[in-house]
Design a protein around this motif. Structure first.
Motif, short mmCIF file in Angstrom:
data_model
loop_
_atom_site.label_atom_id
_atom_site.label_comp_id
_atom_site.label_asym_id
_atom_site.label_seq_id
_atom_site.Cartn_x
_atom_site.Cartn_y
_atom_site.Cartn_z
N LEU A 84 6.17 16.69 7.94
CA LEU A 84 6.22 15.45 7.17
C LEU A 84 4.82 15.13 6.66
O LEU A 84 3.85 15.32 7.38
N CYS A 85 4.75 14.64 5.42
CA CYS A 85 3.40 14.27 4.95
C CYS A 85 2.95 13.01 5.66
O CYS A 85 1.81 12.91 6.09
N GLY A 86 3.85 12.03 5.84
CA GLY A 86 3.54 10.89 6.70
C GLY A 86 2.43 9.98 6.23
O GLY A 86 1.90 9.22 7.02
N VAL A 87 2.07 10.05 4.95
CA VAL A 87 0.97 9.21 4.48
C VAL A 87 1.35 7.74 4.51
O VAL A 87 0.55 6.88 4.86
N ASN A 89 -4.21 3.36 13.25
CA ASN A 89 -3.21 4.43 13.17
C ASN A 89 -3.86 5.79 13.27
O ASN A 89 -3.41 6.66 14.03
N GLY A 137 -5.79 -1.82 10.37
CA GLY A 137 -4.58 -1.25 10.95
C GLY A 137 -4.46 0.23 10.64
O GLY A 137 -4.02 1.02 11.48
N THR A 138 -4.86 0.62 9.43
CA THR A 138 -4.83 2.03 9.05
C THR A 138 -5.76 2.85 9.92
O THR A 138 -5.40 3.95 10.36
N LEU A 177 1.70 2.45 -3.34
CA LEU A 177 0.57 3.04 -4.05
C LEU A 177 0.36 4.50 -3.68
O LEU A 177 0.02 5.32 -4.53
N LEU A 188 0.83 -1.20 0.00
CA LEU A 188 0.00 0.00 0.00
C LEU A 188 0.87 1.25 0.00
O LEU A 188 0.48 2.28 -0.55
N GLN A 196 3.33 6.27 6.62
CA GLN A 196 3.25 5.76 7.99
C GLN A 196 1.81 5.60 8.43
O GLN A 196 1.45 4.65 9.13
N LEU A 197 0.94 6.55 7.99
CA LEU A 197 -0.46 6.48 8.41
C LEU A 197 -1.18 5.31 7.75
O LEU A 197 -2.02 4.67 8.36
N ILE A 198 -0.88 5.06 6.46
CA ILE A 198 -1.66 4.03 5.76
C ILE A 198 -1.14 2.64 6.03
O ILE A 198 -1.85 1.67 5.81
N CYS A 199 0.09 2.50 6.54
CA CYS A 199 0.66 1.16 6.75
C CYS A 199 -0.18 0.41 7.79
O CYS A 199 -0.23 0.80 8.95
N PRO A 200 -0.87 -0.67 7.41
CA PRO A 200 -1.76 -1.33 8.37
C PRO A 200 -1.00 -2.09 9.45
O PRO A 200 -1.60 -2.49 10.44
N VAL A 251 -6.45 9.08 4.49
CA VAL A 251 -5.99 8.93 5.88
C VAL A 251 -5.97 10.25 6.63
O VAL A 251 -6.35 10.32 7.79
N LYS A 252 -5.54 11.33 5.97
CA LYS A 252 -5.44 12.62 6.66
C LYS A 252 -6.82 13.13 7.05
O LYS A 252 -7.05 13.62 8.16
#
Lengths: 90, 252
Positions: free
Chosen positions: A60-63, B16, B12-13, A18, A15, A65-69, B164-165
Motif C-alpha cells: 500500500l502506498c499509505g500516503v 505518524n 500529527g504527521t 491534496l 490534506l 494514512q501517513l500524512i493525516c495529522p 512523509v515516506k
C-alpha cells in the motif's frame, strides 16, 4: 481492503485530498454533527493499491494514512468477492 | 484522541512517521522513552503509550542525556520544536551534538512559537510576519541541520511533512545510527504562521513546501555549475552520516 475516514477524529484539513495520487478523496460539501466538513470518499472507497494489494501482493502506498495529522484514516478488511453471492430478484 | 493540535497542524504527521519508524525498528514499549520540552510539538509524547517525560522549556536534550546515561539500554527519542531546541535550548543542543550521545532528536520546525501566540523564532524566514515581527522578520535564519553537522552529530537529515515516506526512512536511519541523530522536519502551522503570511489553508503551506524545496545533491550540483539557487528555496535530504566517537552506548 477499504478506506475508512473516522469522523470523530477528522478535523477537515483536506490534506488527504491534496496528496492522494489516485484522487480517492474529494473535498466534502456538508457539515457533519460536529460542524466539520469531512472529505468524501470515492464511491467504492478503494484506490488501485487497496484493491490490488492482495491480488498482486502490492504494498500500500499509505500516503493518506501517513500524512493525516489526526490519525483518522485506516483500512478495513473485506470479504472476498463471490460471484454466486449476488441475489437477483425478479 | 482527538488530540489538541489545530486543523492541518503537521505535528500529527510527524508523530505518524516516528511511530511507523519505531514499529519498523521493532522496539519494545518497555525500553523506549519519548522526551519533549515545551510547545505544541512537545505535546506529542503524551499521546504515545510508552514512558514519556514532558520537561522544562529547552531542556529536553539535557533530560534525555540524563536518561541515556542512567539507562544506556533504553532507546531515547526526543520530540522538540524549533523554538524549544534552537532558541532556549540552543546550548544544550550544541553540546549534545558535540558529545554525540546515542539519542534520536526529531525537530518539528514550524518556523514560529506556535503555542504562545505566534512570536518569531530563530527559524522564522526573513520577511515573514509574526506577532513580534510585524514589519517582516529582518534577521537571518538559523539553519539547524547545518548547525548539527558543524557541531558533530552522527546523522543529520531534513525533510518536510509533505515528504512523509522520506521522513519515515530518515527517522529509521537515525534510530539505527549510534550517536546523536538529528532529523529536522519542516512543519506547517496554518493557525499561527500561515494566517499572517497569506497561507491560511493547510494545503497552501504544503504546496509551498512542495514547490520551494530542493534536494541537497541537486543544490550542490547547481552551485558547482555556478548557477544561483533562489533565496527562498531550502535544501532537503541527508546532510551527514558518519562515525564519530559515541557516548552513552554500553561497551559490549
Amino acid at each position: 481492503m477499504k478506506l475508512i475516514i473516522d469522523e470523530s477524529r477528522c478535523k477537515g484539513c483536506n490534506l488527504c485530498t491534496l496528496v492522494c495520487p489516485y484522487n480517492i478523496f474529494q473535498e466534502g460539501s456538508e457539515l457533519n454533527s460536529k460542524g466539520i466538513v469531512v472529505p468524501s470518499l470515492d464511491r467504492p472507497g478503494r484506490c488501485t493499491n487497496c484493491r490490488l494489494s492482495k491480488l498482486y501482493q502490492r504494498r500500500l502506498c499509505g500516503v493518506c494514512q501517513l500524512i493525516c495529522p489526526d490519525q483518522a484514516i485506516h483500512w478495513v478488511e473485506e470479504e472476498p468477492y463471490e460471484p454466486l453471492g449476488v441475489v437477483i430478484e425478479f | 484522541m482527538p488530540h489538541i493540535f489545530c486543523t492541518g497542524c503537521g505535528n500529527g504527521t510527524v508523530i505518524n512517521c516516528t511511530l511507523n519508524a519505531v514499529v519498523e525498528m521493532g522496539w519494545e514499549i518497555d525500553d523506549t522513552i519519548f522526551i519533549s520540552g515545551i510547545g505544541c510539538s512537545s505535546r506529542a509524547p503524551g499521546y504515545v503509550a510508552t514512558d514519556s517525560l514532558h520537561t522544562t522549556h529547552g531542556r529536553a536534550l539535557a533530560f534525555a542525556t540524563g536518561v541515556k546515561m542512567a539507562k544506556p539500554d533504553f532507546n531515547v527519542v526526543v520530540f522538540t520544536g524549533d523554538g524549544d531546541l534552537s532558541a532556549i535550548g540552543g546550548n544544550h543542543f550544541i553540546h549534545a551534538c558535540r558529545r554525540n550521545i546515542d539519542i534520536t532528536v526529531v525537530c518539528m520546525n514550524n518556523m514560529i512559537y506556535g503555542m504562545t501566540g505566534g512570536q518569531g523564532s530563530p527559524c522564522t524566514p526573513s520577511g515573514a510576519f509574526s506577532t513580534t515581527t510585524p514589519y517582516g522578520a529582518s534577521e537571518p535564519v538559523f539553519d539547524l541541520a547545518e548547525l548539527a553537522v558543524a557541531a558533530g552529530a552522527n546523522y543529520v537529515a531534513r525533510w518536510t511533512t509533505y515528504h512523509v515516506k522520506e521522513l519515515t526512512k530518515a527517522i529509521k536511519a537515525g534510530m539505527e545510527t549510534p550517536g546523536l541523530s538529528f532529523i529536522e522536519s519542516v512543519t506547517q502551522c496554518p493557525t499561527s504562521f500561515g494566517r499572517r503570511n497569506k497561507q491560511r489553508q493547510p494545503s497552501d503551506m504544503i504546496d509551498h513546501m512542495k514547490t520551494h524545496t530542493i534536494l541537497l545533491s541537486k543544490k550542490k550540483r547547481l552551485e558547482e555549475a555556478g548557477q544561483k539557487v533562489p533565496d527562498d528555496y531550502f535544501a532537503v535530504g541527508e546532510f551527514a552520516r558518519r562515525n564519530r566517537p559515541v557516548m552513552g552506548v554500553k561497551n559490549k
